[in-house]
Design a protein around this motif. Structure first.
Motif, PDB file in Angstrom:
ATOM      1  N   GLU A   1      21.910  -6.308  -0.969  1.00 40.93           N
ATOM      2  CA  GLU A   1      21.137  -7.399  -1.556  1.00 40.93           C
ATOM      3  C   GLU A   1      19.926  -7.762  -0.691  1.00 40.93           C
ATOM      4  OE1 GLU A   1      24.241  -7.657  -0.569  1.00 40.93           O
ATOM      5  OE2 GLU A   1      24.638  -9.499   0.570  1.00 40.93           O
ATOM      6  N   GLU A   2      19.999  -7.358   0.550  1.00 42.02           N
ATOM      7  CA  GLU A   2      18.865  -7.671   1.413  1.00 42.02           C
ATOM      8  C   GLU A   2      17.675  -6.762   1.127  1.00 42.02           C
ATOM      9  OE1 GLU A   2      20.712  -9.461   5.494  1.00 42.02           O
ATOM     10  OE2 GLU A   2      20.938  -7.315   5.170  1.00 42.02           O
ATOM     11  N   LEU A   3      17.954  -5.657   0.477  1.00 44.35           N
ATOM     12  CA  LEU A   3      16.878  -4.707   0.205  1.00 44.35           C
ATOM     13  C   LEU A   3      16.413  -4.792  -1.247  1.00 44.35           C
ATOM     14  CD1 LEU A   3      18.317  -1.675   2.170  1.00 44.35           C
ATOM     15  CD2 LEU A   3      16.587  -3.307   2.908  1.00 44.35           C
ATOM     16  N   ALA A   4      16.713  -5.918  -1.852  1.00 43.82           N
ATOM     17  CA  ALA A   4      16.386  -6.046  -3.275  1.00 43.82           C
ATOM     18  C   ALA A   4      14.882  -5.974  -3.524  1.00 43.82           C
ATOM     19  CB  ALA A   4      16.930  -7.363  -3.819  1.00 43.82           C
ATOM     20  N   GLY A   5      14.126  -6.368  -2.522  1.00 36.54           N
ATOM     21  CA  GLY A   5      12.673  -6.392  -2.735  1.00 36.54           C
ATOM     22  C   GLY A   5      11.982  -5.085  -2.424  1.00 36.54           C
ATOM     23  N   GLU A   6      12.777  -4.019  -2.306  1.00 36.32           N
ATOM     24  CA  GLU A   6      12.187  -2.748  -1.859  1.00 36.32           C
ATOM     25  C   GLU A   6      11.102  -2.263  -2.818  1.00 36.32           C
ATOM     26  OE1 GLU A   6      14.788   0.197  -0.166  1.00 36.32           O
ATOM     27  OE2 GLU A   6      13.930   1.708  -1.479  1.00 36.32           O
ATOM     28  N   GLU A   7      11.414  -2.291  -4.110  1.00 40.35           N
ATOM     29  CA  GLU A   7      10.429  -1.756  -5.059  1.00 40.35           C
ATOM     30  C   GLU A   7       9.170  -2.617  -5.084  1.00 40.35           C
ATOM     31  OE1 GLU A   7      10.468   1.153  -6.293  1.00 40.35           O
ATOM     32  OE2 GLU A   7      12.383   1.411  -5.264  1.00 40.35           O
TER      33      GLU A   7
ATOM     34  N   ALA B   1       8.001  -4.271  -2.606  1.00 41.00           N
ATOM     35  CA  ALA B   1       7.239  -3.968  -1.396  1.00 41.00           C
ATOM     36  C   ALA B   1       6.508  -2.641  -1.551  1.00 41.00           C
ATOM     37  CB  ALA B   1       8.181  -3.920  -0.192  1.00 41.00           C
ATOM     38  N   LEU B   2       7.170  -1.683  -2.151  1.00 40.92           N
ATOM     39  CA  LEU B   2       6.510  -0.393  -2.357  1.00 40.92           C
ATOM     40  C   LEU B   2       5.345  -0.527  -3.329  1.00 40.92           C
ATOM     41  CD1 LEU B   2       9.531   2.031  -2.452  1.00 40.92           C
ATOM     42  CD2 LEU B   2       7.604   2.100  -0.874  1.00 40.92           C
TER      43      LEU B   2
ATOM     44  N   ALA C   1       3.548  -3.141  -3.644  1.00 37.20           N
ATOM     45  CA  ALA C   1       2.469  -3.743  -2.861  1.00 37.20           C
ATOM     46  C   ALA C   1       1.792  -2.694  -1.999  1.00 37.20           C
ATOM     47  CB  ALA C   1       3.036  -4.864  -1.988  1.00 37.20           C
ATOM     48  N   PHE C   2       2.629  -1.820  -1.449  1.00 34.95           N
ATOM     49  CA  PHE C   2       2.079  -0.752  -0.608  1.00 34.95           C
ATOM     50  C   PHE C   2       1.150   0.125  -1.435  1.00 34.95           C
ATOM     51  CE2 PHE C   2       2.593   3.631   0.998  1.00 34.95           C
ATOM     52  CZ  PHE C   2       2.044   3.463   2.261  1.00 34.95           C
ATOM     53  N   ARG C   3       1.615   0.496  -2.605  1.00 33.03           N
ATOM     54  CA  ARG C   3       0.793   1.358  -3.476  1.00 33.03           C
ATOM     55  C   ARG C   3      -0.499   0.647  -3.857  1.00 33.03           C
ATOM     56  NH1 ARG C   3       5.056   1.677  -7.027  1.00 33.03           N
ATOM     57  NH2 ARG C   3       6.658   2.863  -5.947  1.00 33.03           N
TER      58      ARG C   3
ATOM     59  N   ALA D   1      -2.029  -1.655  -2.258  1.00 30.85           N
ATOM     60  CA  ALA D   1      -2.934  -1.743  -1.119  1.00 30.85           C
ATOM     61  C   ALA D   1      -3.600  -0.402  -0.854  1.00 30.85           C
ATOM     62  CB  ALA D   1      -2.156  -2.203   0.114  1.00 30.85           C
ATOM     63  N   ARG D   2      -2.893   0.657  -1.190  1.00 27.26           N
ATOM     64  CA  ARG D   2      -3.422   1.995  -0.950  1.00 27.26           C
ATOM     65  C   ARG D   2      -4.358   2.433  -2.061  1.00 27.26           C
ATOM     66  NH1 ARG D   2      -2.051   2.298   3.982  1.00 27.26           N
ATOM     67  NH2 ARG D   2      -1.902   0.224   3.245  1.00 27.26           N
TER      68      ARG D   2
END
Lengths: 354, 210
Positions: free
Chosen positions: A53-59, A61-62, A64-66, A68-69
């Motif tokens: 549940e701590e990694l729920a925001g992974e997508e 964040a990705l 956001a990464f995309r 930003a890129r």
């Protein structure tokens, strides 16, 4: 681990550091230690491996990464939005152009048959003085209107309808082109004739060299534009087909229509639409196009395009319906000739039922 | 581990999405836990903001300790968040955790045996903010005292002291619970109370250590 009797209390900083470093290195490395020392166990638990549940925001964040890129993933959404806005503005522009053309045509058809017999000296003279109204001023000398009382009523409409009495072969479209042509600075006229929009005029006049004479002969019909605001507008680029379109000016949307009508929707209509589309996408581009071409209307429509497409469309519709009525009002405060106002008001209020 | 992290940072800066995913998976748990101690239930929101900024500013990361860089961002975002909420950043302990802890002796009990991550973090969050932050940065984020000091804007010695005190306090809390279980123990029988209480206890628990 503890020097003192209480095994779970670090007695010095070295031990604290050791505990903290152990937790930092990972609890799993020292399972025994963790089970033996409650404090170590606590720190190990606090530093335990990730729970799902701590990694729920992974997508997210990705994403956001995309973003930003500048990766392709987030872009479609943005482009789609822009496309939608552009489409709306484009549609609004098309509607504005179409309805303005209709308004133009309706008024143009309707006007000639209803010449107001009021004395024109009042109206025509001020009109000549108006600084912005360059086209009529130029035309005056060629025409006889001021001296000719019979001709004056014909002048009044001034706008789209060529005087039927004089040049029966001069269509409203050609008259509009003439006005556009004559409204230009002398040094720009030649260039203007090379544009496709003026081709019918050139053809009708029998060559670019004859246009001036052709229009000069036809000019007297359009000297007085009823509303001063029209005169101002005409001073710019387009001719002044604006007498009534201008009148429609109530809303800005009507202004769009104006431009369309003036540039003679028939020939330039497509061009206008194209330009408006550009404008919808990018306001500055529209401004540029405006400067380059004689389509004032296009420029305005595009400016509107960047704003609310819906509202613009509304304005256009209104312009078509009762724009001319508005013209009477618009011209009243400025126009020195009350007779002209009354006349234009009458004409304006006539339904466009052709 | 640090080397692996640095490699991933370099790759992510070059646009490698998988490397960024690795960074997220490695760092997010610690950040979230740290943020939970700072802003409580809003930690996830603040963590998202943090990752937004991390992905935006990643190209401008020029080296050094990446964990410290990210945790600094997280801390700044948390402080912004607290400021927005007009809460004083010096009182970041989530009320919920406090009350749960005060009313629920199970937390400490579980802490004494195999403590869960949740309970451990709740217990740490009851520490005075400086101590909680020091403990979390050291043990959970995994910074050394010098780096943690840079993040917190304090000297390494101050961080060491705070962490030391924090650990002693934690030990005392768990011990207190044990004492409740065994009537023989006389020291600090009272259950954990909100901070004012503990402040009074602190000198007793650790009189000499500055």
């Amino acid at each position: 681990m503890s020097v003192r009797g209480r095994p779970d209390r670090p007695c010095d900083r070295a031990e604290t550091e050791r505990l903290l470093d152990a937790a930092r290195a990972g609890a799993s490395t020292e399972p025994d230690d963790a089970s033996r020392d409650p404090l170590a166990g606590l720190l190990a638990a606090a530093a335990a491996p990730a729970r799902p549940e701590e990694l729920a925001g992974e997508e997210a964040a990705l994403a956001a990464f995309r973003a930003a890129r500048g990766a392709p993933a987030p872009r479609p959404a943005r482009r789609r939005r822009r496309f939608t806005a552009g489409a709306v503005a484009w549609a609004a522009g098309v509607v504005a152009t179409a309805s303005a053309g209709a308004a133009f045509a309706a008024v143009a058809l309707e006007r000639p048959p209803a010449p107001a017999p009021s004395p024109d000296p009042t109206t025509s003279a001020p009109a000549t003085d108006r600084p912005g109204n360059s086209a009529p001023t130029t035309d005056r000398p060629g025409g006889t209107p001021p001296g000719d009382p019979g001709g004056s009523p014909t002048e009044k409409p001034g706008t789209g309808s060529a005087a039927p009495s004089r040049d029966s072969e001069l269509t409203p479209a050609l008259a509009g082109l003439c006005r556009s042509y004559l409204a230009k600075e002398p040094d720009q006229r030649e260039k203007a004739l090379t544009r496709p929009g003026f081709r019918p005029l050139v053809t009708a006049a029998g060559g670019a060299g004859n246009v001036e004479a052709f229009c000069g002969a036809a000019a007297p019909q359009e000297p007085a534009t009823p509303s001063p605001s029209a005169a101002v507008t005409s001073g710019k680029d387009t001719g002044d087909g604006n007498g009534r379109a201008d009148g429609a000016e109530n809303g800005n949307g009507a202004d769009d229509g104006n431009g369309a009508g003036r540039t003679n929707g028939a020939e330039n209509g497509n061009g206008n639409a194209a330009r408006q589309t550009d404008g919808a996408d990018d306001g500055t581009g529209a401004a540029k196009a405006n400067g380059a071409e004689n389509a004032t209307g296009a420029g305005r429509a595009s400016g509107a395009g960047s704003g609310n497409g819906a509202r613009r469309a509304n304005g256009a519709g209104n312009g078509a319906g009762d724009g001319s009525a508005a013209s009477a009002e618009a011209s009243r405060p400025l126009d020195p000739g009350p007779a002209a106002d009354a006349r234009s008001a009458v004409r304006a209020s006539l339904p466009p039922a052709g | 581990m640090t080397g692996e992290l640095n490699e991933a940072v370099t790759a992510a800066q070059a646009g490698d999405e998988e490397a960024f995913r690795f960074l997220y998976r490695t760092l997010q748990p610690g950040l979230l836990r740290y943020l939970t101690a700072l802003v409580g239930a809003d930690a996830e929101d603040v963590a998202s903001e943090t990752w937004l900024q991390i992905s935006r500013d990643l190209p401008s990361f020029t080296g050094g300790e990446f964990r410290a860089w990210t945790v600094t961002i997280a801390r700044n975002r948390a402080m912004d968040h607290l400021r927005r909420q007009r809460r004083r950043p010096s009182l970041p302990v989530p009320v919920q955790a406090l009350s749960e802890l005060a009313g629920d002796a199970d937390t400490a009990e579980r802490a004494g045996e195999t403590i869960g991550t949740e309970a451990a973090l709740a217990l740490i969050a009851t520490l005075p903010p400086r101590e909680a932050e020091a403990v979390l940065l050291r043990a959970v984020i995994g910074l050394d005292a010098e780096t943690a000091g840079r993040v917190l804007g304090r000297r390494a010695g101050a961080v060491r002291t705070a962490a030391h005190r924090g650990l002693r306090r934690l030990a005392a809390m768990m011990e207190r619970h044990d004492a409740e279980d065994s009537p023989a123990a006389t020291e600090e029988v009272r259950p954990p109370r909100p901070r004012g209480d503990r402040h009074r206890q602190a000198p007793r628990a650790e009189p000499a250590d500055g």
